[in-house]
Each structure stands twice: as C-alpha cells, then as structure tokens.
Design a protein around this motif. Structure first.
Motif, short mmCIF file in Angstrom:
data_model
loop_
_atom_site.label_atom_id
_atom_site.label_comp_id
_atom_site.label_asym_id
_atom_site.label_seq_id
_atom_site.Cartn_x
_atom_site.Cartn_y
_atom_site.Cartn_z
N GLY A 148 0.80 -1.21 0.00
CA GLY A 148 0.00 0.00 0.00
C GLY A 148 0.83 1.26 0.00
N TRP A 149 2.16 1.12 -0.01
CA TRP A 149 3.08 2.26 -0.06
C TRP A 149 3.70 2.27 -1.45
N TYR A 150 3.26 3.25 -2.26
CA TYR A 150 3.71 3.31 -3.65
C TYR A 150 4.10 4.75 -4.01
N TRP A 151 4.92 4.84 -5.07
CA TRP A 151 5.13 6.12 -5.73
C TRP A 151 5.03 5.89 -7.23
N ILE A 152 4.44 6.84 -7.94
CA ILE A 152 4.19 6.71 -9.38
C ILE A 152 4.46 8.07 -10.03
N VAL A 153 5.18 8.01 -11.16
CA VAL A 153 5.41 9.21 -11.99
C VAL A 153 4.94 8.88 -13.39
N GLU A 154 3.89 9.61 -13.89
CA GLU A 154 3.30 9.33 -15.19
C GLU A 154 3.38 10.58 -16.07
N PRO A 155 3.65 10.40 -17.37
CA PRO A 155 3.69 11.55 -18.29
C PRO A 155 2.29 12.09 -18.53
#
Length: 464
Positions: free
Chosen positions: A81-88
């Motif tokens: 449940g601990w996430y990081w996301i980088v999306e264009p």
C-alpha cells in the motif's frame, strides 16, 4: 426507587459523573489524537512526494528517469500500500516510473471534481488499490518545460493510521479505567470520611431514641455543631415542658383531691337519696378529673423521644401483683425479647393493669398476657410511626358479644353489677391508648373469653 441514604446518593452521583466525564475525556482525547495522526500521515506523504519530485528528471528525448530513495523498505515490498508513481501528461509518450511495491498493477485516479487541488496545487484522497488496501494518495502535477509535464503520486496505507489510533485508544482507555477506579475509591473514602460526623450524629440520635442517652454527645464539626446544639436545646426544652406539665397536673390533682374527698364524706351523713346523688356525682367528678389529668400529662410527654419503658420488667411486675391478689387464678406471661414501648411506665401499667384486673374478675381459671412486635399489616393511627407493639390479654371467662363490647366501651357502664368496680377501666384504657395514637380492640379469644388487643407505639433503632 428513591435512595434514602445521603452517603449512597453522593456516592452514586460522583460515580455517574466520573464515569460520564471519563468517557467524554476518552472520546475527546482519542479524536484529537486521530486528527493529529492523520495530519502527521499527510505531512509524511507530502515530504515523500517532494522527495520523488526532486529525484525524477526528463531527458531531451522526453524520457522520464530517476530512482527515488525514500528510506522506507515498504516502497520496495509488494502489496504494502506504499507506492510512488510518476506518469507523463500530455501528448508525448514515455514509460511511467513506479515503485517496486506496485509492480505491474495500476492505481485508480479520482477526477478533479471529486478531489480538487489546493493552493499548493496538491490534492489528497483515498482509494483502494488492486490488493484491497485503502491508501491515501498525495498527488501533484509538475511542468518540466513547455512540452513535457508529469503527474506525481505517493501513497500510504491508511491501516497504519488506524492501527496507531487503535493502539493509542486501547492504552488510553486502560489508563482512564485505572484512573477512574482509583478516583472512585479515593472519592468514596473522602465522602465516607467527610460524612462520618453525620453518621455519629445519627448514632447519637439512636442512643437517645433507645433511652441510652439524654442528649447529643460527641465532637461534631462546626457545620453540624449548631444542629446538635439546637437538638440538645429542643430536648432540654421538651424535658422542662414535661416536668412543668407533670408538676401542674400534680398540683391540680392535689388541689381537687381534698374538695372531692369532703364531698364524698358529706354524702355519707346526708339522707340516703341526697347522699347517693352527691356520692355518684362526686365519683363521676373524680373520674372525669382523673381522666383529663391523664390526658394532659400524656399529651405533654407523648412526643418526647425520652419516653421509654422496657416491656418485660414492667409486665412481670404487674403479673406478679395480680398473682398475689388472685391466688386462685393462673396467670401466663409471654414477652418478646428486647421489647420496649415509647410511653411512660405509669401509662403502660395503668392500661395493662386495668385489662388484667378486668380479666381476673371474669376469668374462670386462667389469664394470659403476651407482648410482641405487631405484624406489618397491623398499624396504629399515627401514619408516620413504623414500629408498633401488640399487647394481648385473654381469659377463659364467658366473654362478650359484639353488642356487649360496644356497651362495655362506654364510660362508667358495668355489664355485671355483681362484680366490684366503677366501670371506668376499659374507657380509661381506650383513652390512654388513643392519646398515644394506638388502638384497643376487643373480641372473643381462643379460650372463649374476652380477648383485649392493645396496639401501642414501640421503639426501634431505625431512626433514619
């Protein structure tokens, strides 16, 4: 149900107030801690979001690159449940960067209408990931240059906050329960200690009621001392009134005794018709004077808490005298232990003595006198008093019919002229009994003779 004990009332009120106060305090503190934990959780996500932003760059070809180091192993473990996301964002295409904990799974995004951005162009909302975890999302959008932008998201598992709040609440409630129990014990001891003088005053009143003391004695605090002094003053005033009434009754009886005796003596030397008339009127006058003197004396001391007569010695003395005067009759006596009456000994002896004398006059062989506490269903006239004594005199004589009983209760009426007496006995008994707010009942007894039942005020140590 009404609570009559002052100590019980105070203890109950303090217990209820303490319980309600501790529950409210527990809920308030728990809610404050929850809000603090949620703010701290949000601040942590904001800091981690800044770290991700500072770790990611975009190349001239429009490719996203970077490897954020957040110092938390949960971002490297799957399904946490601990996430990081980088999306264009926009028309250009680039490979998104995701934490190892999310893997190939995706995370839903709420619309701007459902979760708008704040002044710092950040927004926070809660969604459920592909593994069933409720996660809070910290999201923002960054413009790298005129052609490239990206969406940055960092999530944390909400269960961490819930577990933290739950553990804190359990510890808090356990501590409050311990504190509450300790406070109740201390309050109870303080209340019992504070109200102890009232208990001493109650015990002193019981001793007065039981005839063991004539005044409130004890070292009372200044809040109760005026009450104790007033009670002692009232008792002393009542005693003086009783003594003054007795003295006045005695003086009146003494002043009337000689004139009545003179009239009786003069009736013997007069002609028979006139002598009998004077004698009868003088005897009637003597009976009336004695009756009203008794009423005055009883009324003067009836309400006194010092009026007390032990039943057993007084009744034994009466029966002993009756046995000497009536050697041919058998007298039985039955007295309940520790029985006392709230009346003067003289009045008790006069009422019971008249009944015994009347029973001995008409009994064939035996007379029985019994004294016991009155059954609960038997009450006197006084609605306040709760303690009554029943005295019963029975004989094995011919007894009386109901109409004869009504006639016998009239002053001066004698149903059998062959027997000695003035006919005033039962009426005097009835008058004294009524003055004490009691009751006299006549009926046929188990031996077939007359059964006289006296309901008289008794004494009990329950003065509350």
């Amino acid at each position: 149900m009404r609570i009559k004990s002052l100590t019980a009332r105070v203890l109950l009120l303090t217990t209820l107030w303490s319980a309600v106060a501790l529950v409210v305090i527990g809920l308030v503190i728990s809610n404050i801690y929850r809000k603090s934990a949620e703010r701290g959780f949000e601040d942590l996500l904001r800091a981690q979001l800044s770290s991700v932003i500072n770790s990611v760059t975009i190349s001239d070809q429009g490719e996203l690159s970077g490897k954020p180091e957040l110092g938390d192993l949960r971002f490297a473990q799957p399904k946490t449940g601990w996430y990081w996301i980088v999306e264009p964002l926009g028309t250009y295409t680039a490979t998104p960067l995701v934490s190892p904990s999310l893997g190939a799974s995706n995370l839903p995004v709420l619309s701007v209408l459902e979760a708008p951005f704040d002044k710092q162009y950040q927004r926070y909302y809660i969604v459920t990931d592909a593994f069933g975890n409720r996660v809070q999302v910290a999201e923002t959008e960054i413009q790298f240059d005129t052609d490239h932008a990206a969406r940055f998201r960092v999530t944390g598992n909400v269960a961490v906050v819930e577990d933290d709040v739950r553990n804190f609440s359990h510890s808090l409630y356990f501590a409050l329960v311990g504190f509450g129990v300790g406070s109740l014990i201390v309050n109870a001891l303080a209340i019992l200690y504070g109200l102890k003088p009232l208990d001493k005053a109650r015990a002193a009143l019981e001793r007065i009621r039981a005839g063991e003391s004539e005044r409130l004695q004890g070292d009372f605090p200044r809040e109760i001392l005026p009450l104790a002094n007033e009670v002692n003053a009232l008792i002393e005033s009542n005693r003086r009134i009783v003594e003054r009434a007795r003295m006045q009754v005695g003086n009146l009886a003494h002043s009337l005794k000689t004139p009545i005796a003179v009239l009786l003596n003069e009736s013997r030397v007069l002609e028979r018709s006139h002598g009998d008339l004077v004698k009868n009127q003088a005897e009637a006058m003597q009976g009336q004077v004695q009756s009203y003197l008794n009423r005055a004396r009883i009324a003067a001391q009836r309400e006194s808490v010092l009026a007390r007569t032990e039943a057993e010695p007084a009744l034994e003395r009466l029966v002993r005298v009756m046995r000497r005067l009536n050697a041919d009759k058998e007298f039985e006596l039955s007295v309940a232990p520790n029985l006392a009456l709230a009346m003067e000994q003289q009045d008790l002896e006069e009422t019971v003595g008249n009944l015994l004398e009347n029973a001995a006059r008409f009994a064939e062989h035996k007379v029985r006198l019994s004294a016991s506490e009155a059954p609960p269903e038997i009450k006197g006239i006084d609605p306040v008093r709760r303690h009554w004594v029943e005295l019963v005199v029975e004989d094995d004589g011919p007894g009386l019919e109901p109409d004869q009983i009504r006639e016998a209760m009239k002053r001066g009426r004698r149903l059998d002229e062959s027997k000695p007496g003035t006919g005033l006995g039962l009426s005097i008994v009835s008058e004294i009994t009524n003055e004490y707010q009691g009751r006299l009942e006549l009926s046929r007894g188990v031996w077939g003779g007359l059964r006289a039942s006296l309901i008289l005020p008794g004494l009990t140590k329950d003065v509350a």
